[in-house]
Enzyme design. Structure first.
Site, PDB file in Angstrom:
ATOM      1  N   ASP A  50      42.268  54.246  29.677  1.00 41.85           N
ATOM      2  CA  ASP A  50      42.964  54.832  30.969  1.00 41.85           C
ATOM      3  C   ASP A  50      44.339  54.217  31.061  1.00 41.85           C
ATOM      4  OD1 ASP A  50      43.845  55.715  33.542  1.00 41.85           O
ATOM      5  OD2 ASP A  50      42.234  54.429  34.523  1.00 41.85           O
ATOM      6  N   HIS A  73      55.348  76.629  24.889  1.00 43.36           N
ATOM      7  CA  HIS A  73      54.354  76.864  23.750  1.00 43.36           C
ATOM      8  C   HIS A  73      55.255  77.517  22.486  1.00 43.36           C
ATOM      9  CE1 HIS A  73      50.795  75.812  25.706  1.00 43.36           C
ATOM     10  NE2 HIS A  73      51.126  76.740  26.780  1.00 43.36           N
ATOM     11  N   ASP A  90      54.182  75.082  16.219  1.00 45.76           N
ATOM     12  CA  ASP A  90      53.091  73.868  16.424  1.00 45.76           C
ATOM     13  C   ASP A  90      53.047  73.084  14.971  1.00 45.76           C
ATOM     14  OD1 ASP A  90      52.516  74.282  19.117  1.00 45.76           O
ATOM     15  OD2 ASP A  90      50.797  75.378  18.762  1.00 45.76           O
TER      16      ASP A  90
END
Length: 382
Positions: free
Chosen positions: A65, A131, A161
């Protein structure tokens, strides 16, 4: 204790902050060649089931976390003994969490901090969402992709990507590791997919600037030329046809002439003849099955090969001979590349490329068992 890694990157420790596509791909490239990669995911996303995602092979994983002070403190302990951090957030997010480059260099000045984004760490679009398709659009690359008279066509998400993003980041890590040997200090890598995609098209930018590359779909290598395209066969298969050089072209026509009439073709050197020549080739290739054409071109330099699907590719004799594909954890996938000839094959079929599993013992990463157990009890570590 983790199994000792082998390969050119053995001994290199990488903390990979969980993300999509380019970050995990960069981590996979490093793990494939011996790096010890620990993926840091959300607490709720990690359990003892193996992660069978291909890009997680050879890694270990934990949940942490990073929105809690305890989680940040634990991450800094891990980073103190690491060589590389792969960070995939928008600019400024890591700093707000307290795990930006300046935060981590206070505990490890030799740390290499690799930042993977679409737009980069600075510039008007740096904070914007995007993207792959957006990054290759703004880089100018997308404008060159597609058939003549049609709209720009993105090639899945390979160029932004993976090639322009993850692979460039892995390359940047290697550059920074090399530089660290001289300076003793770590680097911050600003890997932006818009930059990487543009770089991949360096040859074509030069062609456009010099007037040697025209609109998309009209050039020698972008399906404009009939001698560099795909053609359908009688059974619905496809052939990849690429005899650019005259001698390869002649050999292709000689081989085709065994089955169909290939005489009286228009001169291929004149682009005005390309439409007619494409019609002749289309008709000829449609007259026989893919298997028949494979037999015709077997052992030739005609530069004609079948367009294989994924399963066919894995079974192809050449790929089988080279072990281009492996099955890891029941999942068929490409083997590590490139290869260092004369060295042991990286990965192979052993545990080093097994699906990622949770790492319980973090003592080697600088987090003692008692501290780790306290964090687990508090729900900060998984």
């Amino acid at each position: 204790m983790e199994e000792p890694r082998r390969g050119p990157l053995a001994g290199v420790r990488v903390l990979e902050l969980a993300g999509l596509a380019p970050g995990p791909f960069a981590g996979m490239m490093l793990a494939d060649h011996g790096a010890q990669v620990l993926r840091i995911d959300r607490v709720g996303a990690v359990d003892d089931r193996p992660r069978r995602d291909v890009m997680d092979r050879g890694k270990r994983t934990i949940g942490l976390d990073l929105k809690s002070p305890e989680g940040v403190a634990a991450f800094k302990k891990l980073a103190a003994g690491a060589d590389v951090v792969i960070e995939v957030f928008r600019p400024g997010v890591a700093e707000r969490l307290g795990i930006g480059p300046a935060d981590l260099h206070t505990v490890n000045e030799r740390l290499i901090y690799g930042r993977m984004t679409g737009w980069g760490q600075r510039g008007p679009l740096a904070p914007a969402a995007g993207h792959d398709i957006d990054y290759i659009a703004v880089s100018g690359v997308l404008s060159l992709l597609g058939r003549a008279g049609g709209k720009p066509t993105p090639p899945i998400n390979i160029l932004g990507d993976f090639a322009g993003g993850g692979l460039m980041l892995a390359y940047g890590v290697l550059l920074a590791l090399f530089e660290r040997e001289r300076t003793g200090r770590g680097q911050v890598i600003d890997a932006a997919m818009v930059d990487g995609a543009a770089l991949l098209f360096a040859m074509f930018y030069a062609g456009v600037a010099g007037g040697h590359w025209g609109p998309r779909g009209t050039n020698l290598l972008d399906t404009g030329a009939p001698m560099y395209d795909t053609y359908e066969t009688a059974d619905g298969g496809f052939l990849a046809v690429g005899p650019l050089e005259p001698r390869f072209w002649t050999e292709m026509l000689d081989r085709m002439g065994r089955l169909v009439d290939m005489t009286d073709l228009p001169n291929r050197d004149d682009p005005a003849n390309w439409p007619k020549l494409r019609e002749r080739l289309t008709s000829a290739f449609r007259s026989r099955t893919r298997a028949e054409w494979e037999q015709v071109f077997e052992g030739s330099d005609a530069c004609v090969f079948p367009v294989l699907d994924m399963n066919e590719a894995a079974a192809h004799p050449h790929n089988r001979a080279r072990e281009t594909f492996l099955e890891i954890g029941g999942v068929l996938q490409p083997a590590p590349a490139p290869r260092l000839l004369g060295s042991e094959r990286q990965g192979g079929h052993g545990d080093r490329l097994a699906p990622a599993i949770r790492l319980h013992d973090l003592t080697e990463w600088g987090l003692p068992d008692d501290e780790a157990e306290a964090l687990r009890t508090a729900g900060v570590l998984a």
